[in-house]
Write a protein that holds these residues in place. Structure first.
Motif, PDB file in Angstrom:
ATOM      1  N   ASN A   1      18.366 -41.957 -14.197  1.00 12.07           N
ATOM      2  CA  ASN A   1      17.315 -40.601 -14.137  1.00 12.07           C
ATOM      3  C   ASN A   1      17.415 -39.866 -12.693  1.00 12.07           C
ATOM      4  O   ASN A   1      17.500 -38.563 -12.594  1.00 12.07           O
ATOM      5  CB  ASN A   1      15.897 -40.919 -14.259  1.00 12.07           C
ATOM      6  CG  ASN A   1      15.578 -41.383 -15.990  1.00 12.07           C
ATOM      7  OD1 ASN A   1      16.439 -40.934 -16.838  1.00 12.07           O
ATOM      8  ND2 ASN A   1      14.688 -42.043 -16.170  1.00 12.07           N
ATOM      9  N   VAL A   2      17.482 -40.642 -11.682  1.00 13.16           N
ATOM     10  CA  VAL A   2      17.756 -40.085 -10.349  1.00 13.16           C
ATOM     11  C   VAL A   2      19.133 -39.247 -10.229  1.00 13.16           C
ATOM     12  O   VAL A   2      19.130 -38.313  -9.783  1.00 13.16           O
ATOM     13  CB  VAL A   2      17.556 -41.324  -9.294  1.00 13.16           C
ATOM     14  CG1 VAL A   2      18.051 -40.657  -7.988  1.00 13.16           C
ATOM     15  CG2 VAL A   2      16.345 -41.651  -9.004  1.00 13.16           C
ATOM     16  N   ILE A   3      20.135 -40.033 -10.871  1.00 12.37           N
ATOM     17  CA  ILE A   3      21.513 -39.568 -10.667  1.00 12.37           C
ATOM     18  C   ILE A   3      21.550 -37.994 -11.514  1.00 12.37           C
ATOM     19  O   ILE A   3      22.076 -37.390 -11.165  1.00 12.37           O
ATOM     20  CB  ILE A   3      22.578 -40.650 -11.255  1.00 12.37           C
ATOM     21  CG1 ILE A   3      22.441 -41.889 -10.269  1.00 12.37           C
ATOM     22  CG2 ILE A   3      23.836 -39.916 -11.411  1.00 12.37           C
ATOM     23  CD1 ILE A   3      23.152 -43.264 -10.948  1.00 12.37           C
ATOM     24  N   ASP A   4      20.973 -38.107 -12.732  1.00 17.29           N
ATOM     25  CA  ASP A   4      21.170 -37.104 -13.473  1.00 17.29           C
ATOM     26  C   ASP A   4      19.878 -35.946 -13.114  1.00 17.29           C
ATOM     27  O   ASP A   4      19.882 -35.110 -13.889  1.00 17.29           O
ATOM     28  CB  ASP A   4      20.727 -37.530 -14.971  1.00 17.29           C
ATOM     29  CG  ASP A   4      21.767 -38.264 -15.695  1.00 17.29           C
ATOM     30  OD1 ASP A   4      23.135 -38.041 -14.864  1.00 17.29           O
ATOM     31  OD2 ASP A   4      21.723 -39.098 -16.665  1.00 17.29           O
ATOM     32  N   SER A   5      19.304 -36.311 -12.182  1.00 16.37           N
ATOM     33  CA  SER A   5      18.300 -35.414 -11.578  1.00 16.37           C
ATOM     34  C   SER A   5      17.020 -34.982 -12.568  1.00 16.37           C
ATOM     35  O   SER A   5      16.562 -33.982 -12.839  1.00 16.37           O
ATOM     36  CB  SER A   5      19.073 -33.964 -11.257  1.00 16.37           C
ATOM     37  OG  SER A   5      19.796 -34.085 -10.136  1.00 16.37           O
TER      38      SER A   5
END
Length: 237
Positions: free
Chosen positions: A229-233
């Motif tokens: 979720n962090v990587i995909d913002s």
């Protein structure tokens, strides 16, 4: 039966068992091939296999006849009989006269005689210290198997045992490899997410990991999910 003819049949049986092991073989097909070959090659009227599941409970996996299936089911349900004892002890159990076994195996005696069986040779499916089931060779006559038949029966049982253990090991190995690959994939996500968090907050990678872990715990989700979720913002930490 001529010796060469017998030798050819035995050789053919092992070839057929080997064929059943090619590729992603079917365990039930292998076991049915085994019991069928036992009746063809040996002085046995019927054959059946009891195999232990992951909890050690015996299950009837293959039978050449309804009669032998009934007797094996009774042994499994009663938890007593020569085939059950062969599994538990890891030793061959032979009854040359089932009718004389009223004291030792009363329920088995009644069931076997009612199906027309008068003797049985039970072989453990054993490799080294591990026993995974038993092979039952039922006969309609009293008496014991010849030494030659007993040796061939044991060899067939050994081939099946090694094959089954190999299949289980391969399945367990595949599960372990799948778990390892998931862990490796998760690690990649986590490392990428740490980099995003560290850059966004001007912190080092160790602190970024702590924040990612705290977020995952507080939201009761796997850390690799938070990382993705962090990587995909989708979230900002």
């Amino acid at each position: 039966m001529a010796s060469m003819s017998r030798a050819a049949l035995v050789s053919g049986a092992f070839v057929e068992l080997a064929d059943a092991l090619v590729g992603e073989y079917d365990v039930l097909d292998l076991l049915r091939t085994l019991v069928d070959q036992c009746v063809v090659l040996l002085d046995a009227s019927a054959a059946g296999i009891l195999l232990a599941d992951s909890h050690g409970n015996l299950q009837v996996l293959a039978s050449t006849s309804e009669e032998s299936h009934i007797v094996d089911v009774l042994q499994r349900e009663a938890g007593a009989g020569p085939c059950v004892d062969a599994y538990r002890s890891g030793n061959v159990v032979t009854l040359s006269d089932i009718e004389a076994e009223e004291a030792r195996y009363p329920d088995f005696r009644v069931a076997a005689l009612s199906q027309g069986f008068h003797s049985v040779h039970a072989i453990p499916l054993r490799f080294r210290p591990r026993t995974i089931g038993s092979l039952s060779l039922f006969r309609r006559e009293k008496g014991v198997l010849s030494d030659e038949d007993a040796i061939i029966g044991q060899a067939l049982a050994d081939v099946a045992t090694i094959s089954l253990l190999h299949e289980r090991a391969a399945r367990e190995s595949a599960t372990v490899n799948e778990q390892l690959q998931r862990a490796l994939n998760s690690r990649v996500f986590i490392e990428q997410a740490k980099g995003v968090i560290a850059e966004r907050n001007s912190i080092n990678m160790d602190e970024a990991f702590i924040r990612l872990r705290e977020h995952a715990r507080s939201h009761q989700e796997p850390m690799h999910t938070s990382a993705a979720n962090v990587i995909d913002s989708r979230i900002i930490i």
